[in-house]
Write a protein that holds these residues in place. Structure first.
Motif, PDB file in Angstrom:
ATOM      1  N   ARG A  51       0.754  -1.120  -0.467  1.00  9.45           N
ATOM      2  CA  ARG A  51      -0.091   0.123   0.218  1.00  9.45           C
ATOM      3  C   ARG A  51       0.800   1.030  -0.036  1.00  9.45           C
ATOM      4  N   ILE A  52       1.522   1.526   0.646  1.00 10.29           N
ATOM      5  CA  ILE A  52       2.657   2.389   1.099  1.00 10.29           C
ATOM      6  C   ILE A  52       3.597   2.904  -0.191  1.00 10.29           C
ATOM      7  N   THR A  53       4.222   1.528  -1.107  1.00 11.51           N
ATOM      8  CA  THR A  53       4.809   1.603  -2.223  1.00 11.51           C
ATOM      9  C   THR A  53       3.252   2.070  -3.376  1.00 11.51           C
ATOM     10  N   HIS A  54       2.479   2.336  -3.855  1.00 11.96           N
ATOM     11  CA  HIS A  54       1.357   1.869  -4.511  1.00 11.96           C
ATOM     12  C   HIS A  54       1.582   3.625  -3.861  1.00 11.96           C
ATOM     13  N   HIS A  55       1.382   3.969  -2.992  1.00 14.96           N
ATOM     14  CA  HIS A  55       1.444   5.718  -2.318  1.00 14.96           C
ATOM     15  C   HIS A  55       2.486   6.364  -3.178  1.00 14.96           C
ATOM     16  N   ASP A  56       3.062   6.017  -3.103  1.00 17.58           N
ATOM     17  CA  ASP A  56       4.815   6.764  -3.151  1.00 17.58           C
ATOM     18  C   ASP A  56       6.106   6.031  -3.956  1.00 17.58           C
ATOM     19  N   ARG A  57       5.947   6.106  -4.939  1.00 15.69           N
ATOM     20  CA  ARG A  57       7.078   4.770  -5.538  1.00 15.69           C
ATOM     21  C   ARG A  57       8.053   4.948  -5.536  1.00 15.69           C
ATOM     22  N   THR A  58       8.779   6.551  -4.644  1.00 15.26           N
ATOM     23  CA  THR A  58       9.723   6.593  -4.504  1.00 15.26           C
ATOM     24  C   THR A  58      10.540   5.323  -3.133  1.00 15.26           C
ATOM     25  N   ILE A  59       9.136   5.185  -2.016  1.00 12.39           N
ATOM     26  CA  ILE A  59       9.427   3.902  -1.091  1.00 12.39           C
ATOM     27  C   ILE A  59       9.175   3.149  -1.088  1.00 12.39           C
ATOM     28  N   GLN A  60      10.589   1.971  -1.526  1.00 14.46           N
ATOM     29  CA  GLN A  60      10.557   0.132  -2.335  1.00 14.46           C
ATOM     30  C   GLN A  60      10.743   0.195  -0.933  1.00 14.46           C
ATOM     31  N   PRO A  61      10.803  -1.542  -1.387  1.00 15.49           N
ATOM     32  CA  PRO A  61      10.800  -2.731  -0.290  1.00 15.49           C
ATOM     33  C   PRO A  61      12.408  -2.613  -0.543  1.00 15.49           C
ATOM     34  N   ARG A  62      13.508  -3.967   0.182  1.00 22.44           N
ATOM     35  CA  ARG A  62      14.898  -3.384  -0.036  1.00 22.44           C
ATOM     36  C   ARG A  62      14.920  -4.842  -1.296  1.00 22.44           C
ATOM     37  N   ARG A  63      15.959  -5.066  -1.839  1.00 24.58           N
ATOM     38  CA  ARG A  63      16.461  -5.542  -2.877  1.00 24.58           C
ATOM     39  C   ARG A  63      16.230  -7.183  -2.274  1.00 24.58           C
ATOM     40  N   ARG A  64      15.548  -7.905  -3.594  1.00 26.79           N
ATOM     41  CA  ARG A  64      16.151  -9.341  -3.247  1.00 26.79           C
ATOM     42  C   ARG A  64      17.560  -9.675  -2.993  1.00 26.79           C
ATOM     43  N   ALA A  65      17.953 -11.130  -2.009  1.00 28.70           N
ATOM     44  CA  ALA A  65      18.938 -11.164  -2.118  1.00 28.70           C
ATOM     45  C   ALA A  65      19.149 -12.856  -2.174  1.00 28.70           C
ATOM     46  N   LEU A  66      18.172 -13.323  -1.587  1.00 30.14           N
ATOM     47  CA  LEU A  66      18.577 -15.260  -2.183  1.00 30.14           C
ATOM     48  C   LEU A  66      17.733 -15.165  -3.268  1.00 30.14           C
ATOM     49  N   ALA A  67      18.868 -16.395  -3.811  1.00 29.75           N
ATOM     50  CA  ALA A  67      18.733 -16.887  -5.008  1.00 29.75           C
ATOM     51  C   ALA A  67      17.529 -18.559  -4.785  1.00 29.75           C
ATOM     52  N   PRO A  68      17.012 -19.123  -5.581  1.00 28.78           N
ATOM     53  CA  PRO A  68      16.107 -20.296  -4.919  1.00 28.78           C
ATOM     54  C   PRO A  68      17.081 -21.339  -4.563  1.00 28.78           C
ATOM     55  N   ALA A  69      17.899 -21.130  -4.547  1.00 31.13           N
ATOM     56  CA  ALA A  69      19.196 -22.417  -3.635  1.00 31.13           C
ATOM     57  C   ALA A  69      19.691 -21.639  -2.421  1.00 31.13           C
ATOM     58  N   ASP A  70      19.295 -20.620  -2.107  1.00 29.37           N
ATOM     59  CA  ASP A  70      19.254 -20.325  -1.227  1.00 29.37           C
ATOM     60  C   ASP A  70      18.342 -20.399   0.121  1.00 29.37           C
ATOM     61  N   TYR A  71      17.308 -20.562  -0.526  1.00 29.09           N
ATOM     62  CA  TYR A  71      16.272 -20.340  -0.122  1.00 29.09           C
ATOM     63  C   TYR A  71      16.440 -21.568   0.529  1.00 29.09           C
ATOM     64  N   LEU A  72      16.382 -22.978  -0.839  1.00 28.52           N
ATOM     65  CA  LEU A  72      16.256 -23.810  -0.402  1.00 28.52           C
ATOM     66  C   LEU A  72      17.077 -25.148   1.147  1.00 28.52           C
ATOM     67  N   ASN A  73      18.328 -24.132   0.799  1.00 25.57           N
ATOM     68  CA  ASN A  73      18.963 -24.510   1.792  1.00 25.57           C
ATOM     69  C   ASN A  73      18.934 -23.889   3.080  1.00 25.57           C
ATOM     70  N   ALA A  74      18.049 -23.135   3.288  1.00 22.34           N
ATOM     71  CA  ALA A  74      17.706 -22.397   5.109  1.00 22.34           C
ATOM     72  C   ALA A  74      16.365 -23.453   5.179  1.00 22.34           C
ATOM     73  N   ILE A  75      15.872 -24.051   3.962  1.00 20.67           N
ATOM     74  CA  ILE A  75      14.191 -23.916   4.774  1.00 20.67           C
ATOM     75  C   ILE A  75      15.096 -25.881   4.760  1.00 20.67           C
ATOM     76  N   ASN A  76      15.349 -25.958   4.567  1.00 22.49           N
ATOM     77  CA  ASN A  76      16.083 -28.372   4.759  1.00 22.49           C
ATOM     78  C   ASN A  76      16.845 -28.699   5.380  1.00 22.49           C
ATOM     79  N   THR A  77      17.825 -26.820   5.907  1.00 25.15           N
ATOM     80  CA  THR A  77      18.474 -26.815   7.268  1.00 25.15           C
ATOM     81  C   THR A  77      17.922 -26.382   8.647  1.00 25.15           C
ATOM     82  N   MET A  78      17.005 -26.080   8.768  1.00 26.79           N
ATOM     83  CA  MET A  78      16.167 -25.774   9.892  1.00 26.79           C
ATOM     84  C   MET A  78      14.784 -26.969  10.031  1.00 26.79           C
ATOM     85  N   THR A  79      14.008 -27.664   8.482  1.00 28.10           N
ATOM     86  CA  THR A  79      13.423 -28.379   9.035  1.00 28.10           C
ATOM     87  C   THR A  79      14.540 -29.521   9.200  1.00 28.10           C
ATOM     88  N   ALA A  80      15.368 -29.796   9.016  1.00 30.87           N
ATOM     89  CA  ALA A  80      16.200 -31.152   9.998  1.00 30.87           C
ATOM     90  C   ALA A  80      16.251 -30.733  10.941  1.00 30.87           C
TER      91      ALA A  80
END
Length: 347
Positions: A51-80
């Motif tokens: 909602r905030i970004t829709h109102h003001d495009r200068t306010i943006q979330p942080r950039r994506r830093a994780l690749a799919p492999a990074d997500y899977l590493n974290a998920i597999n590690t923490m579920t194990a």
């Protein structure tokens, strides 16, 4: 579920992290902060709400830093290591290019090991179901906070929605995904449709979770008075065959009603802040505690590569990007972070 977890071994975790798993904690994995809708109440897992970004495009979330492999590493590690519930969120997770490779990469598992749930607004569900049905996803939970296009517009500040498309996605998913559930956030904008949504859930035989509003800095004062769940609970009590009050584990207490749906008995949960909540050491002197109704509820791993044990305290985030290819180091760092949080020493 919590009592069953206490007997499971949690290798490699120190005391605080073991306690997290034993409390039935969950890992919430945010693929993207983006969403087609700009719902007024959205906390966006601690990121800048759409909602905030829709109102003001200068306010943006942080950039994506994780690749799919990074997500899977974290998920597999923490579920194990003991996490038993993994939720995939956004924004709208199906808008992310990471969603498909990550969900397709989750290994085959039994619900006794852990469960995976995709939380979606349902707008693209029909289109995505062909590949979602080939994953090991255990559950899809559709956020159904409205039952008409007019209510979508009221809740999403005029953003167009399509309730027919959302309902079509829900109904199609029932034939493809092992479990389909709905969740509904009580608010003034949908008070007139709550009974319709309950009736729809019973017609489909899906589970339904009804939630009281969580106030945050992003939504305070925007949506009118908070709608308590007491009247809804009274209605459900009148039609239920059983009611259970759950105040153990993590987060808020809840009332669990067993009602009759089209396919037999089904569950409707009502999250009720009046039943209390669970807090830990870090919460004792927390300046956000008076606004917090979740307590020690979930680890949130976001697309910017940070992990946080608390929704309202972005200053408690931990950067996981240095551990993207080292599961042992990741587990050690997360364990230490959680130990400090549960002991109240995290800075």
């Amino acid at each position: 579920m919590v009592s069953a977890l206490t007997d499971l071994p949690m290798p490699g975790l120190s005391g605080g992290a073991v306690d997290f798993a034993r409390r039935g904690g969950q890992l919430r994995v945010s693929f993207t902060p983006r969403c087609q809708l700009g719902s007024w109440f959205c906390h966006n897992e601690g990121e800048v709400p759409p909602r905030i970004t829709h109102h003001d495009r200068t306010i943006q979330p942080r950039r994506r830093a994780l690749a799919p492999a990074d997500y899977l590493n974290a998920i597999n590690t923490m579920t194990a290591a003991g996490i038993r519930r993994v939720f995939f969120t956004g924004g709208e997770p199906l808008l992310s290019p990471a969603a498909r490779p990550v969900l397709q990469g989750i290994p085959t598992h039994q619900p006794s090991q852990y469960t995976t749930t995709l939380i979606t607004n349902g707008l693209t569900l029909v289109k995505e179901l062909p590949w979602l049905g080939d994953t090991t996803l255990d559950r899809v939970k559709v956020s159904l906070h409205y039952f008409s296009d007019a209510s979508i517009a009221a809740i999403a500040e005029g953003k167009p929605g399509d309730i027919a498309k959302i309902k079509a996605g829900i109904e199609a998913a029932i034939d493809v995904i092992p479990t389909v559930e709905l969740n509904l956030l009580l608010q003034e904008q949908n008070a007139h449709e709550v009974m319709d949504i309950i009736a729809y859930s019973r017609h489909l035989g899906t589970g339904l979770q009804i939630i009281e509003l969580v106030d945050t800095d992003h939504n305070a004062g925007l949506g009118g008075a908070k709608i308590p769940s007491v009247d809804i609970a009274s209605y459900l009590r009148a039609i239920a065959t059983a009611e259970q009050v759950v105040t153990t584990g993590t987060g808020q207490g809840r009332r669990v009603f067993t009602v009759t749906g089209s396919t037999g008995p089904m569950t409707i949960e009502v999250i009720d802040a009046s039943l209390g909540r669970h807090h830990v050491g870090q919460c004792t002197t927390c300046p956000a505690r008076r606004k917090c109704i979740e307590g020690f509820w979930a680890l949130r791993l976001d697309s910017a590569g940070t992990l946080a044990p608390c929704l309202l305290r972005t200053d408690l985030r931990m950067d996981v990007t240095p551990y993207s290819d080292d599961p042992a180091a990741l587990l050690s760092a997360v364990s230490a972070h959680l130990d400090a949080f549960t002991e109240g020493t995290l800075r």
